[in-house]
Design a protein around this motif. Structure first.
Motif, PDB file in Angstrom:
ATOM      1  N   THR A  15     -22.523  14.106  -4.497  1.00  0.00           N
ATOM      2  CA  THR A  15     -21.495  14.912  -5.160  1.00  0.00           C
ATOM      3  C   THR A  15     -21.430  16.332  -4.606  1.00  0.00           C
ATOM      4  O   THR A  15     -20.608  17.118  -5.055  1.00  0.00           O
ATOM      5  CB  THR A  15     -21.746  14.982  -6.682  1.00  0.00           C
ATOM      6  OG1 THR A  15     -23.075  15.448  -6.908  1.00  0.00           O
ATOM      7  CG2 THR A  15     -21.558  13.622  -7.339  1.00  0.00           C
ATOM      8  N   TYR A  16     -22.267  16.662  -3.643  1.00  0.00           N
ATOM      9  CA  TYR A  16     -22.300  18.014  -3.076  1.00  0.00           C
ATOM     10  C   TYR A  16     -22.046  17.965  -1.578  1.00  0.00           C
ATOM     11  O   TYR A  16     -22.479  17.039  -0.894  1.00  0.00           O
ATOM     12  CB  TYR A  16     -23.656  18.680  -3.324  1.00  0.00           C
ATOM     13  CG  TYR A  16     -23.824  19.164  -4.737  1.00  0.00           C
ATOM     14  CD1 TYR A  16     -23.572  20.491  -5.075  1.00  0.00           C
ATOM     15  CD2 TYR A  16     -24.210  18.288  -5.739  1.00  0.00           C
ATOM     16  CE1 TYR A  16     -23.711  20.928  -6.381  1.00  0.00           C
ATOM     17  CE2 TYR A  16     -24.349  18.716  -7.045  1.00  0.00           C
ATOM     18  CZ  TYR A  16     -24.098  20.039  -7.357  1.00  0.00           C
ATOM     19  OH  TYR A  16     -24.228  20.471  -8.651  1.00  0.00           O
ATOM     20  N   SER A  17     -21.361  18.999  -1.089  1.00  0.00           N
ATOM     21  CA  SER A  17     -21.072  19.091   0.341  1.00  0.00           C
ATOM     22  C   SER A  17     -21.423  20.479   0.856  1.00  0.00           C
ATOM     23  O   SER A  17     -21.319  21.473   0.135  1.00  0.00           O
ATOM     24  CB  SER A  17     -19.602  18.798   0.612  1.00  0.00           C
ATOM     25  OG  SER A  17     -18.780  19.770   0.027  1.00  0.00           O
ATOM     26  N   PRO A  18     -21.837  20.575   2.120  1.00  0.00           N
ATOM     27  CA  PRO A  18     -22.093  21.869   2.734  1.00  0.00           C
ATOM     28  C   PRO A  18     -20.781  22.646   2.873  1.00  0.00           C
ATOM     29  O   PRO A  18     -19.751  22.062   3.211  1.00  0.00           O
ATOM     30  CB  PRO A  18     -22.645  21.519   4.123  1.00  0.00           C
ATOM     31  CG  PRO A  18     -23.157  20.126   3.981  1.00  0.00           C
ATOM     32  CD  PRO A  18     -22.246  19.473   3.013  1.00  0.00           C
ATOM     33  N   VAL A  19     -20.831  23.941   2.609  1.00  0.00           N
ATOM     34  CA  VAL A  19     -19.665  24.792   2.838  1.00  0.00           C
ATOM     35  C   VAL A  19     -19.507  24.923   4.347  1.00  0.00           C
ATOM     36  O   VAL A  19     -20.442  25.292   5.049  1.00  0.00           O
ATOM     37  CB  VAL A  19     -19.849  26.181   2.178  1.00  0.00           C
ATOM     38  CG1 VAL A  19     -18.728  27.124   2.564  1.00  0.00           C
ATOM     39  CG2 VAL A  19     -19.941  26.034   0.664  1.00  0.00           C
ATOM     40  N   GLY A  20     -18.376  24.547   4.841  1.00  0.00           N
ATOM     41  CA  GLY A  20     -18.109  24.610   6.277  1.00  0.00           C
ATOM     42  C   GLY A  20     -17.624  23.279   6.809  1.00  0.00           C
ATOM     43  O   GLY A  20     -16.509  23.154   7.270  1.00  0.00           O
ATOM     44  N   HIS A  23     -18.543  17.582   4.325  1.00  0.00           N
ATOM     45  CA  HIS A  23     -18.944  16.185   4.162  1.00  0.00           C
ATOM     46  C   HIS A  23     -19.681  16.060   2.834  1.00  0.00           C
ATOM     47  O   HIS A  23     -20.597  16.829   2.568  1.00  0.00           O
ATOM     48  CB  HIS A  23     -19.875  15.739   5.292  1.00  0.00           C
ATOM     49  CG  HIS A  23     -19.210  15.701   6.615  1.00  0.00           C
ATOM     50  ND1 HIS A  23     -19.633  16.471   7.672  1.00  0.00           N
ATOM     51  CD2 HIS A  23     -18.158  14.978   7.054  1.00  0.00           C
ATOM     52  CE1 HIS A  23     -18.859  16.222   8.713  1.00  0.00           C
ATOM     53  NE2 HIS A  23     -17.950  15.323   8.360  1.00  0.00           N
ATOM     54  N   ILE A  24     -19.296  15.121   2.009  1.00  0.00           N
ATOM     55  CA  ILE A  24     -19.953  14.926   0.713  1.00  0.00           C
ATOM     56  C   ILE A  24     -21.187  14.053   0.957  1.00  0.00           C
ATOM     57  O   ILE A  24     -21.086  12.844   1.082  1.00  0.00           O
ATOM     58  CB  ILE A  24     -18.995  14.286  -0.303  1.00  0.00           C
ATOM     59  CG1 ILE A  24     -17.747  15.150  -0.453  1.00  0.00           C
ATOM     60  CG2 ILE A  24     -19.692  14.096  -1.647  1.00  0.00           C
ATOM     61  CD1 ILE A  24     -16.659  14.520  -1.281  1.00  0.00           C
ATOM     62  N   VAL A  25     -22.347  14.696   1.068  1.00  0.00           N
ATOM     63  CA  VAL A  25     -23.544  13.980   1.510  1.00  0.00           C
ATOM     64  C   VAL A  25     -24.761  14.095   0.598  1.00  0.00           C
ATOM     65  O   VAL A  25     -25.708  13.323   0.767  1.00  0.00           O
ATOM     66  CB  VAL A  25     -23.954  14.421   2.935  1.00  0.00           C
ATOM     67  CG1 VAL A  25     -22.928  14.005   3.948  1.00  0.00           C
ATOM     68  CG2 VAL A  25     -24.191  15.908   3.021  1.00  0.00           C
ATOM     69  N   TYR A  26     -24.797  15.011  -0.366  1.00  0.00           N
ATOM     70  CA  TYR A  26     -26.003  15.225  -1.165  1.00  0.00           C
ATOM     71  C   TYR A  26     -25.767  14.973  -2.649  1.00  0.00           C
ATOM     72  O   TYR A  26     -24.732  15.332  -3.199  1.00  0.00           O
ATOM     73  CB  TYR A  26     -26.512  16.661  -1.000  1.00  0.00           C
ATOM     74  CG  TYR A  26     -26.899  16.984   0.417  1.00  0.00           C
ATOM     75  CD1 TYR A  26     -28.017  16.404   0.993  1.00  0.00           C
ATOM     76  CD2 TYR A  26     -26.151  17.857   1.178  1.00  0.00           C
ATOM     77  CE1 TYR A  26     -28.377  16.682   2.303  1.00  0.00           C
ATOM     78  CE2 TYR A  26     -26.500  18.149   2.490  1.00  0.00           C
ATOM     79  CZ  TYR A  26     -27.616  17.556   3.041  1.00  0.00           C
ATOM     80  OH  TYR A  26     -27.963  17.828   4.335  1.00  0.00           O
TER      81      TYR A  26
END
Length: 54
Positions: A15-20, A23-26
């Motif tokens: 449900t979390y993605s890196p800013v930039g 990609h929804i990966v965490y």
């Protein structure tokens, strides 16, 4: 592999993605551990923040 599975722990829904790269990966547990930065598990781009996605 399930499309919405966390790429770090592979146990929970991502449900979390890196800013930039966005990609929804965490999942929320892994996001808490990486809140101050890391490397995207999908593309390898460095990030300093994560954001919650729907």
């Amino acid at each position: 592999m399930v499309d919405d599975q966390c790429l770090a722990c592979k146990n929970n829904t991502a449900t979390y993605s890196p800013v930039g790269c966005d990609h929804i990966v965490y999942c929320s547990s892994c996001a808490m551990k990486l809140a101050t930065g890391g490397k995207c598990k999908q593309c390898g781009q460095m990030f300093a923040q994560l954001k919650k996605r729907n």
